[in-house]
Design a protein around this motif. Sequence first.
Motif, short mmCIF file in Angstrom:
data_model
loop_
_atom_site.label_atom_id
_atom_site.label_comp_id
_atom_site.label_asym_id
_atom_site.label_seq_id
_atom_site.Cartn_x
_atom_site.Cartn_y
_atom_site.Cartn_z
N ARG A 81 31.14 11.87 69.14
CA ARG A 81 30.12 10.91 69.46
C ARG A 81 29.04 10.51 70.34
NH1 ARG A 81 28.87 6.45 71.80
NH2 ARG A 81 28.29 7.79 73.87
N GLY A 82 28.92 10.85 71.92
CA GLY A 82 27.69 10.81 72.27
C GLY A 82 26.79 12.01 71.77
N PHE A 83 26.43 13.15 70.89
CA PHE A 83 26.23 13.92 70.29
C PHE A 83 25.39 12.65 69.56
CE2 PHE A 83 25.42 17.17 67.15
CZ PHE A 83 24.26 18.65 68.26
N ILE A 84 25.86 12.43 68.15
CA ILE A 84 24.68 11.61 67.64
C ILE A 84 24.64 10.35 67.65
CG2 ILE A 84 26.32 13.22 65.91
CD1 ILE A 84 27.95 11.35 64.30
N ASN A 85 24.93 10.19 68.95
CA ASN A 85 25.12 8.45 69.00
C ASN A 85 25.67 7.13 68.63
OD1 ASN A 85 24.79 6.26 71.20
ND2 ASN A 85 22.50 5.89 70.62
N ALA A 86 27.14 8.23 68.11
CA ALA A 86 27.88 7.32 67.14
C ALA A 86 28.50 5.44 68.56
CB ALA A 86 28.89 7.28 66.79
N GLY A 205 23.56 16.51 56.94
CA GLY A 205 23.07 16.94 57.74
C GLY A 205 23.34 17.90 58.32
N ALA A 206 24.13 18.48 56.97
CA ALA A 206 24.46 20.07 57.56
C ALA A 206 23.60 20.91 58.08
CB ALA A 206 24.89 20.60 56.30
N GLN A 207 22.51 21.12 57.79
CA GLN A 207 21.25 21.53 58.42
C GLN A 207 19.90 21.41 59.17
OE1 GLN A 207 20.90 24.77 57.28
NE2 GLN A 207 21.86 24.72 55.84
N SER A 208 20.66 19.63 59.77
CA SER A 208 19.48 19.10 60.80
C SER A 208 20.48 19.26 61.66
CB SER A 208 19.69 17.54 60.33
OG SER A 208 20.60 17.12 59.61
N VAL A 209 21.79 18.83 61.77
CA VAL A 209 22.04 18.77 63.41
C VAL A 209 22.02 20.14 64.59
CG1 VAL A 209 23.67 16.31 62.98
CG2 VAL A 209 24.26 19.47 62.84
N PRO A 210 21.92 20.95 63.63
CA PRO A 210 21.57 22.07 65.13
C PRO A 210 20.13 22.45 64.99
CG PRO A 210 22.87 23.04 62.72
CD PRO A 210 21.93 22.28 62.37
N HIS A 211 19.26 21.58 64.07
CA HIS A 211 17.91 21.46 64.64
C HIS A 211 16.77 20.36 65.09
CE1 HIS A 211 18.52 25.15 62.63
NE2 HIS A 211 18.98 25.18 62.08
N ILE A 212 17.60 19.26 64.91
CA ILE A 212 16.48 17.87 65.23
C ILE A 212 17.83 16.99 65.97
CG2 ILE A 212 15.66 16.03 64.34
CD1 ILE A 212 15.32 17.54 61.77
N PRO A 213 17.47 15.98 67.03
CA PRO A 213 18.31 15.09 67.61
C PRO A 213 18.82 14.01 66.74
CG PRO A 213 16.64 15.93 69.36
CD PRO A 213 15.96 16.29 67.47
N VAL A 214 20.00 14.14 66.62
CA VAL A 214 20.47 13.01 65.94
C VAL A 214 20.93 11.60 66.09
CG1 VAL A 214 21.08 12.00 63.67
CG2 VAL A 214 20.36 14.29 63.79
N ASP A 215 20.21 10.85 65.78
CA ASP A 215 21.04 8.91 66.74
C ASP A 215 21.51 8.45 65.64
OD1 ASP A 215 21.07 6.54 67.24
OD2 ASP A 215 20.10 7.26 69.11
N VAL A 216 23.20 8.34 64.56
CA VAL A 216 22.86 7.35 63.65
C VAL A 216 23.04 6.31 63.87
CG1 VAL A 216 24.97 9.71 62.85
CG2 VAL A 216 25.18 7.86 64.63
N GLN A 217 22.50 5.51 65.16
CA GLN A 217 22.52 4.28 65.04
C GLN A 217 21.11 3.76 65.41
OE1 GLN A 217 24.81 1.46 68.15
NE2 GLN A 217 25.42 4.09 69.48
N ALA A 218 20.27 4.70 65.80
CA ALA A 218 18.28 3.80 65.60
C ALA A 218 17.86 4.53 64.27
CB ALA A 218 17.95 5.99 66.58
N LEU A 219 18.83 5.24 63.30
CA LEU A 219 18.73 5.98 61.37
C LEU A 219 19.72 4.96 60.81
CD1 LEU A 219 19.72 9.73 61.23
CD2 LEU A 219 17.31 7.94 60.89
N ASP A 220 20.64 3.76 61.25
CA ASP A 220 21.22 3.32 60.55
C ASP A 220 21.77 4.04 59.84
OD1 ASP A 220 21.57 0.46 60.47
OD2 ASP A 220 20.01 -0.47 59.46
N CYS A 221 21.82 4.75 59.72
CA CYS A 221 22.18 5.31 57.94
C CYS A 221 23.57 5.21 58.25
CB CYS A 221 22.26 6.64 58.52
SG CYS A 221 23.22 7.77 59.49
N ASP A 222 24.67 4.26 56.87
CA ASP A 222 25.66 4.63 56.58
C ASP A 222 26.68 5.26 56.76
OD1 ASP A 222 25.53 1.56 55.71
OD2 ASP A 222 24.04 3.20 54.87
N PHE A 223 26.84 6.77 56.51
CA PHE A 223 27.49 7.98 56.45
C PHE A 223 26.59 8.60 56.66
CE2 PHE A 223 29.48 4.87 53.70
CZ PHE A 223 30.88 5.60 53.71
N TYR A 224 27.10 9.82 58.18
CA TYR A 224 26.36 10.60 58.46
C TYR A 224 27.41 12.39 57.74
CZ TYR A 224 22.32 13.67 60.09
OH TYR A 224 21.13 14.11 60.75
#
Lengths: 410, 149
Positions: A81-86, A205-224
Motif C-alpha cells: 500500500r505504501g509503495f504504490i500509495n494506495a 505495471g509489471a515492468q514499471s514498478v521496479p524502475h519508476i516510482p508509482v503513485d496510484v492516487q496521483a495517476l488516478d488509475c482504476d486498476f494497477y
Amino acid sequence: MNNTAQYDVVSIRNDFPILGKQIHGKPLVYLDNAASSQHPVQVIDAIKELYESGYSNIHRGVHQLSQDATKAYEDARASVRGFINADCMHEVLFTSGTTDAINLVAQSYARPLLQKGDEILITHMEHHSNIVPWQMVCEQTGAELKVVPISDKGELEMDRFAELLSERTKLVSVVHVSNALGSVNPIKTIIDAAHAKGVPVLVDGAQSVPHIPVDVQALDCDFYAFSGHKLYGPTGIGVLYGKEKLLNAMPPYRGGGDMILSVSFEGTTYNTLPYKFEAGTPNIAGAIGLGAAIEYVQKIGLSAIAAHEHGLLEYATMELKQIDGLRIIGEADQKAGLVSFVLDTVHPHDIGTMLDAEGVAIRTGHHCAQPVMERYKIPATARASFGMYNTFQEIDVLAKAIDKTIGMFA
Amino acid sequence: MENLRELYQEVILDHNKNPRNFRKMEAPDGFAHGDNPLCGDQIDVYLVVKDGVVDDVSFDGNGCAICTASASMMTIALKGKTEAEATALFDSFHHALTEDKPYPEDVPLGKLKVLAGVKDYPVRVKCATLAWHTFDAALKKLQGNISTE
C-alpha cells in the motif's frame, strides 16, 4: 540517496548472493531483469525465517503462530500500500502475478459489464498477458478489442488513441513500460483522456514498478497490476490495486475459502475487501517475500535506482549503437532500462547462446509480445534489461561479447 | 566463446549464410509449416515425391543459424532418398541429438554429423530438429492424402 554519485552499487551487489556466481567459468553478467530479477539476501532471509520460525496458515487461527503469520502477511500488504500509495489496505489484492491480476479484472469487472458492440482498448505493444484475457472476454461477450498503433520509434500514436477512445469503449488497458521495447507510455495523459469520457483504465505495471516510482492516487488509475518477481521478490505473487468503489461492485473472481463470510447451501455471503478476491490459502511466503523486497527497494530508493538504470541505459545505447550491423528496436524518447536489438548477420537465438558462453544472460525471442515483432517485421530480438545491481563494466562485457559474436559469424 | 566452435562449426556457419534449396515451391506435392513458439523460428518445407523417392525438397522461413543450417543440410541429405529411407534418416538424426545411446550405425548420418554437437545444448535441440519435424509432417500429410485405406 538521489545522487547517482552516491549510489553504492558494490554494496547492493553484495546483497545478491547469485551475482557472485560463475557461468561457464565467467562472472555472471545478469541482464535478464525484465524477465525476472534476482533476490537480495533480505528477501531470501525473510522467507527462510518464516518457514523456520513463523509459519502457519493465516486468518481465523487462534494459535500464536497463525496470528504471527497473519500479521506478517498483512504487514506485507501494508508495505505494498505504501509503495504504490494506495488510499487504503483493502484496495491491495494479492494475486499470483500480473497475468492473474489482469484476468481478474477481465472476468470480474469487464465480463459482467460488456455487451455486444462494446469495446476494450489496448495497444500494439502489450504483452500477451494484456491481450489474451481481453480476447477471451470479448469472445465471451461479443465485445470488440481495439488496438492503438505504435510508431517506428516505439511510441504510442496518441492521436489514434484519441480517435479510438469512444462511447463504445468500456475499459482501457495499457502497459506502463513495454517489456519488448522499453517505451514508457504517457499513462497519466491516457488516464485523464479516458476519464474525461468516463472510461476506467487498467495499467499493466509489471515492468514499471521496479524502475519508476508509482503513485496510484496521483495517476488516478482504476486498476494497477504488477508482479513480485520482477521487483526482486519471489515468483507466484503479484498485486492488483483497484479503486474501492469498483472492487466492491465486482463479483468475486474465484470461489472458495477465505473469500466468504458465511456459507450455507441456500446461499453464501461474500467476505469484504480484499478477502473477497483472495480465495483459498494464499501465497503467504510469497507475499512476505514481496514485502521484504519492497522494503529493500525503498531502502535504496526508487529514484536513485531509476537514475542509476537510466545511466546504464544511456551508456548501453551509446555503446551498442557503435556496433556495425546492430539495430536497436524501440527508440522512444521515454525509455526504461532495457535495450532490444537485432544484428544483421546473427539471429537473436544464436546471440543468446554466444553471450551465454561469456557469462552474459540476456533474453532472446518474441518476449511474449508477438504483435510487436510483427510490427517491426522481425522474428525476435535480443534484449538486455537492467536492474539496480548492474554496472557500467557489465555493459562493456555485453558490448565486447556482441562484437565477438559478430566476428565469429562473419 | 571459442568452445562454441564445436556447436557453430564452419560448415554450419556456411549453410546458415548460404542456405541450399532455400526457396518456395509453387506446386509442391507435400507441404508443412513448422513453428518453434519458444524462439519464434518458423519454417516451411516443400516436397516433391516421384515414385516413392524424394525428388526435390526445399524450405523457406526464418530461424537461427542452427535451424537454418540444419534445414539446408537436410534438403541435401534427403534428395534421392526413398520415403522409408528419409524417415529412417530422420529417426537416426533425432536419436543422435536426443538420446545418450549411440545412434544405430545402419543409417549413417554422413555430413549431418556436424550437427551432433547440438546435443550438448539442450535448449537448442529443437532448433536443429524443427526442419526435420516439418519435413516429417509434410511427408505424412502427403502419404495420408494419397492413401486409399
